[in-house]
Structure formats: C-alpha cells, structure tokens
Design a protein around this motif. Structure first.
Motif, PDB file in Angstrom:
ATOM      1  N   LEU A  86       0.837  -1.203   0.000  1.00  0.00           N
ATOM      2  CA  LEU A  86       0.000   0.000   0.000  1.00  0.00           C
ATOM      3  C   LEU A  86       0.874   1.255   0.000  1.00  0.00           C
ATOM      4  O   LEU A  86       0.610   2.228  -0.728  1.00  0.00           O
ATOM      5  CB  LEU A  86      -0.924   0.002   1.218  1.00  0.00           C
ATOM      6  CG  LEU A  86      -2.134  -0.932   1.173  1.00  0.00           C
ATOM      7  CD1 LEU A  86      -2.841  -0.926   2.527  1.00  0.00           C
ATOM      8  CD2 LEU A  86      -3.107  -0.521   0.076  1.00  0.00           C
ATOM      9  N   ASN A  87       1.914   1.228   0.803  1.00  0.00           N
ATOM     10  CA  ASN A  87       2.797   2.387   0.889  1.00  0.00           C
ATOM     11  C   ASN A  87       3.655   2.546  -0.361  1.00  0.00           C
ATOM     12  O   ASN A  87       3.881   3.675  -0.832  1.00  0.00           O
ATOM     13  CB  ASN A  87       3.690   2.274   2.126  1.00  0.00           C
ATOM     14  CG  ASN A  87       2.918   2.524   3.409  1.00  0.00           C
ATOM     15  OD1 ASN A  87       1.917   3.229   3.398  1.00  0.00           O
ATOM     16  ND2 ASN A  87       3.375   1.946   4.500  1.00  0.00           N
ATOM     17  N   VAL A  88       4.121   1.448  -0.904  1.00  0.00           N
ATOM     18  CA  VAL A  88       4.890   1.505  -2.148  1.00  0.00           C
ATOM     19  C   VAL A  88       4.023   2.071  -3.269  1.00  0.00           C
ATOM     20  O   VAL A  88       4.469   2.906  -4.067  1.00  0.00           O
ATOM     21  CB  VAL A  88       5.421   0.103  -2.516  1.00  0.00           C
ATOM     22  CG1 VAL A  88       5.984   0.100  -3.939  1.00  0.00           C
ATOM     23  CG2 VAL A  88       6.495  -0.345  -1.525  1.00  0.00           C
ATOM     24  N   PHE A 116      -4.796   2.579   4.975  1.00  0.00           N
ATOM     25  CA  PHE A 116      -3.669   2.126   5.796  1.00  0.00           C
ATOM     26  C   PHE A 116      -4.093   2.019   7.266  1.00  0.00           C
ATOM     27  O   PHE A 116      -3.770   1.054   7.950  1.00  0.00           O
ATOM     28  CB  PHE A 116      -2.502   3.094   5.647  1.00  0.00           C
ATOM     29  CG  PHE A 116      -1.240   2.609   6.312  1.00  0.00           C
ATOM     30  CD1 PHE A 116      -0.348   1.796   5.631  1.00  0.00           C
ATOM     31  CD2 PHE A 116      -0.942   2.957   7.624  1.00  0.00           C
ATOM     32  CE1 PHE A 116       0.802   1.327   6.246  1.00  0.00           C
ATOM     33  CE2 PHE A 116       0.201   2.498   8.254  1.00  0.00           C
ATOM     34  CZ  PHE A 116       1.087   1.682   7.558  1.00  0.00           C
ATOM     35  N   CYS A 117      -4.830   3.031   7.745  1.00  0.00           N
ATOM     36  CA  CYS A 117      -5.295   3.017   9.138  1.00  0.00           C
ATOM     37  C   CYS A 117      -6.256   1.857   9.386  1.00  0.00           C
ATOM     38  O   CYS A 117      -6.256   1.267  10.468  1.00  0.00           O
ATOM     39  CB  CYS A 117      -5.977   4.339   9.482  1.00  0.00           C
ATOM     40  SG  CYS A 117      -4.856   5.753   9.516  1.00  0.00           S
ATOM     41  N   MET A 118      -7.075   1.535   8.387  1.00  0.00           N
ATOM     42  CA  MET A 118      -7.997   0.407   8.528  1.00  0.00           C
ATOM     43  C   MET A 118      -7.225  -0.902   8.659  1.00  0.00           C
ATOM     44  O   MET A 118      -7.518  -1.715   9.552  1.00  0.00           O
ATOM     45  CB  MET A 118      -8.939   0.338   7.335  1.00  0.00           C
ATOM     46  CG  MET A 118      -9.857  -0.883   7.345  1.00  0.00           C
ATOM     47  SD  MET A 118     -10.734  -1.104   5.786  1.00  0.00           S
ATOM     48  CE  MET A 118      -9.363  -1.501   4.683  1.00  0.00           C
ATOM     49  N   ILE A 119      -6.260  -1.119   7.760  1.00  0.00           N
ATOM     50  CA  ILE A 119      -5.481  -2.359   7.791  1.00  0.00           C
ATOM     51  C   ILE A 119      -4.744  -2.486   9.117  1.00  0.00           C
ATOM     52  O   ILE A 119      -4.677  -3.562   9.720  1.00  0.00           O
ATOM     53  CB  ILE A 119      -4.476  -2.396   6.626  1.00  0.00           C
ATOM     54  CG1 ILE A 119      -5.208  -2.338   5.275  1.00  0.00           C
ATOM     55  CG2 ILE A 119      -3.585  -3.632   6.704  1.00  0.00           C
ATOM     56  CD1 ILE A 119      -6.148  -3.482   5.015  1.00  0.00           C
ATOM     57  N   ASP A 120      -4.212  -1.363   9.608  1.00  0.00           N
ATOM     58  CA  ASP A 120      -3.440  -1.347  10.854  1.00  0.00           C
ATOM     59  C   ASP A 120      -4.327  -1.232  12.087  1.00  0.00           C
ATOM     60  O   ASP A 120      -3.846  -1.306  13.212  1.00  0.00           O
ATOM     61  CB  ASP A 120      -2.459  -0.170  10.823  1.00  0.00           C
ATOM     62  CG  ASP A 120      -1.101  -0.539  11.393  1.00  0.00           C
ATOM     63  OD1 ASP A 120      -0.794  -1.740  11.455  1.00  0.00           O
ATOM     64  OD2 ASP A 120      -0.349   0.373  11.781  1.00  0.00           O
ATOM     65  N   ASP A 173      -5.084  10.322  -2.108  1.00  0.00           N
ATOM     66  CA  ASP A 173      -4.093  10.277  -1.035  1.00  0.00           C
ATOM     67  C   ASP A 173      -4.770  10.120   0.318  1.00  0.00           C
ATOM     68  O   ASP A 173      -4.319   9.356   1.180  1.00  0.00           O
ATOM     69  CB  ASP A 173      -3.242  11.545  -1.045  1.00  0.00           C
ATOM     70  CG  ASP A 173      -2.314  11.619  -2.253  1.00  0.00           C
ATOM     71  OD1 ASP A 173      -2.163  10.578  -2.931  1.00  0.00           O
ATOM     72  OD2 ASP A 173      -1.757  12.691  -2.519  1.00  0.00           O
ATOM     73  N   MET A 174      -5.868  10.864   0.526  1.00  0.00           N
ATOM     74  CA  MET A 174      -6.613  10.745   1.771  1.00  0.00           C
ATOM     75  C   MET A 174      -7.187   9.333   1.925  1.00  0.00           C
ATOM     76  O   MET A 174      -7.137   8.738   3.001  1.00  0.00           O
ATOM     77  CB  MET A 174      -7.759  11.768   1.796  1.00  0.00           C
ATOM     78  CG  MET A 174      -7.314  13.194   2.032  1.00  0.00           C
ATOM     79  SD  MET A 174      -6.740  13.422   3.740  1.00  0.00           S
ATOM     80  CE  MET A 174      -6.496  15.200   3.758  1.00  0.00           C
ATOM     81  N   ILE A 175      -7.729   8.805   0.834  1.00  0.00           N
ATOM     82  CA  ILE A 175      -8.305   7.457   0.880  1.00  0.00           C
ATOM     83  C   ILE A 175      -7.223   6.425   1.172  1.00  0.00           C
ATOM     84  O   ILE A 175      -7.450   5.463   1.915  1.00  0.00           O
ATOM     85  CB  ILE A 175      -9.044   7.150  -0.438  1.00  0.00           C
ATOM     86  CG1 ILE A 175     -10.287   8.035  -0.547  1.00  0.00           C
ATOM     87  CG2 ILE A 175      -9.430   5.670  -0.515  1.00  0.00           C
ATOM     88  CD1 ILE A 175     -11.017   7.927  -1.864  1.00  0.00           C
ATOM     89  N   HIS A 176      -6.042   6.640   0.608  1.00  0.00           N
ATOM     90  CA  HIS A 176      -4.933   5.725   0.904  1.00  0.00           C
ATOM     91  C   HIS A 176      -4.603   5.750   2.391  1.00  0.00           C
ATOM     92  O   HIS A 176      -4.417   4.701   3.022  1.00  0.00           O
ATOM     93  CB  HIS A 176      -3.686   6.102   0.108  1.00  0.00           C
ATOM     94  CG  HIS A 176      -2.486   5.298   0.497  1.00  0.00           C
ATOM     95  ND1 HIS A 176      -2.166   4.098  -0.108  1.00  0.00           N
ATOM     96  CD2 HIS A 176      -1.551   5.491   1.466  1.00  0.00           C
ATOM     97  CE1 HIS A 176      -1.092   3.599   0.471  1.00  0.00           C
ATOM     98  NE2 HIS A 176      -0.690   4.425   1.417  1.00  0.00           N
ATOM     99  N   GLY A 177      -4.526   6.960   2.961  1.00  0.00           N
ATOM    100  CA  GLY A 177      -4.208   7.069   4.381  1.00  0.00           C
ATOM    101  C   GLY A 177      -5.225   6.359   5.247  1.00  0.00           C
ATOM    102  O   GLY A 177      -4.871   5.656   6.204  1.00  0.00           O
TER     103      GLY A 177
END
Length: 298
Positions: A51-53, A97-101, A90-94
């Motif tokens: 996701l980060n890559v 990431f928070c959901m997965i973590d 970008d916001m949706i990506h963030g």
C-alpha cells in the motif's frame, strides 16, 4: 493476522499482479509465505508495505528509490505526505492504511485534517463515502476482514452522530422518516442522509437499523411524515426487493419514498409512482434543493 493472495494485493493497492511479481523478483520487495499445500500467500506486513509503495510510486517516487528505504522510513514519508495532501486518492490511501493497521489515532488524524481543509460535508462526499464504497467491495470479496470493516464503520458512525448532534433544527421544513429494512445493518448512508436533511432545515424521525415493518407503520401513522427514506444495501434479498418497494408504495401512498442502495440501483426493477431512486448523494442533494425553497410550509 490475515492472509492475502497476490490478487488481493492487486485489488487493495491498484498495482497489477504482474508488476508485483516483477518487483518481487527484481528487488526482493516481498517474501511470500507458503501454505502446507505450497500455495503462496502474503501477510499484513506485506499488504502494508505494498500500500505504501503504491502511494509513493503514484506520487513520483521511482521503485529503485523506494526499495532503498527501510519500511519505517517508507511509512513515515507516506503518512506525512498523505496528511499534507488535498488529493482525494491520497486521503483514501491514508484511511485504508489506518484500517489495515486498525489505527484509531491515525484515522482520527486523517479525518480531522480533511475536515479542517474541506469541511465536514465535503469530506463525506469526497473522502469518506468513496472510501466506504471501496472497503465495502473489499469486504465482499474477502480482501479485508469483517473486523477491519466494522472497526472503520464504527469510527465513521461516531463522527456522523457527533456532527448530527451539532446541527440546530429550526422547527420548520418537511418531515423525513429514516429507517432500514429488517436485517439491514449498514447505517452509514442513512446517518449521512440524516445529517444532510437537518443541515437543510428539515425534521428527521430516525428509526435506524433493522426496522420491523409493523413498527414502521405505527410511527408513520403517529407522525405522518412527508418523506420516507431507506437504503437497501444487503436486505431485502435480490428476489425480494421488488416486493418490498411495492409494499412500501402501497402502505404509504401519501408519502414520497426515497430509496437507494445496492439491492435497487440498476437492477431493472419497476419503480412505483411514489418511489424515487437515488443513485448517490448528489441525487439526494438535488432533491433537498428542490424542496428547500418551500420548507416552511409544514
């Protein structure tokens, strides 16, 4: 810990499986595990990395530069860039990431930043609603767990309830009765509808999740609302949606019935004369715009 196939990584990150395999071979980016039957799979750490890559690659970082960074460096750069960005993806990506973590603090930070920049309503339209649509698909395909979906849904639900409580009703406008059919628990769209109705100066009678038809009839007779609004996401089942709409139309002939959701949109249903389909919240805002000029009549 969840297990993911390379197709799951493709769905979640947007990077083609073919590209992921090339990066895996060329840069040793991922180290897939194998089941006892020798089937390759990836874990939560692999998913977070991809996701980060994907985020960095979309924002101009070459893969050769990304693989030279440590995972912690990658995570720090991504979070800083996503929080500072105004771009929707970008916001949706963030948030993804928070959901997965399952990172509540990170989710609150991203959402607060977006609300400060865009306002609550625009954040819902441009960030949260597309994000919820994305995770709904991911949940249905098994790419994320029910726990992850519930985690984020409950955080969004809390934000909506607080926002609704902050809206002052001016004791005018039309009456809207909001409910979900029996067995329907997906409440986010209904809560946002409640917020929009109140912001536009109308009254909300909110019944919420899984409303028995008998209770709906009783409340309707008591309050005589101008509009009924419901969202059919998973209930009633596909072959029962037509009968449900027909029943609503027959039982509440004096009301305008507004409905949306997966079970009714683009399903080829016959729509009764007093039922109006809404494909998205843009349609609902148009309806509110139509009735707001005369909202002091009742």
């Amino acid at each position: 810990m969840s297990n993911y196939s390379i197709k799951d990584l493709e769905q979640l990150s947007g990077i083609k499986a073919h590209t992921l395999r090339i990066w895996e071979q060329r840069y040793n980016l991922l180290n897939p595990k194998r089941t006892e039957t020798n089937i390759r799979y990836y874990d939560d750490g692999d998913l977070k990395l991809i996701l980060n890559v994907a985020f960095l690659n979309e924002n101009g970082f070459k893969i050769s530069k990304i693989v030279a960074m440590s995972r912690e460096e990658i995570r720090t750069v991504v979070l800083d860039m996503a929080e500072a960005s105004m771009a929707q993806h970008d916001m949706i990506h963030g948030l993804t990431f928070c959901m997965i973590d399952m990172d509540e603090e990170g989710f609150e930070r991203f959402l607060s930043t977006s609300i400060q920049k865009l306002g609550f309503e625009q954040t819902m339209f441009d960030v949260i609603y597309p994000f919820m649509a994305k995770i709904g698909i991911l949940w249905q395909t098994g790419a994320i767990t029910p726990a992850q979906e519930h985690f984020i849904s409950n955080l969004v639900r809390q934000k909506l309830i607080v926002a609704i409580d902050c809206v002052n009703w001016s004791h005018g406008g039309k009456k809207f009765l909001l409910f979900l059919p029996e067995g329907e628990l997906h409440e986010i769209s209904l809560l946002f509808s409640s917020y929009l109705i109140k912001v536009n100066g109308h009254r909300v009678i909110y019944l919420g999740q899984s409303t028995p038809f008998g209770d709906l009839l009783s409340v309707y007779r008591l309050h005589q609302p101008d509009y009924l609004l419901t969202v059919l996401t998973s209930q009633p089942a596909n072959d029962e949606a037509q009968a449900y709409l027909d029943s609503l139309s027959k039982q509440f002939p004096e009301a305008q019935i507004l409905t949306s959701g997966y079970q009714v949109i683009d399903k080829g249903l016959t729509i009764p004369s007093n039922v109006r389909l809404m494909k998205d919240f843009g349609d609902f805002k148009e309806i509110l715009g139509e009735i707001s000029p005369v909202m002091q009549e009742k």
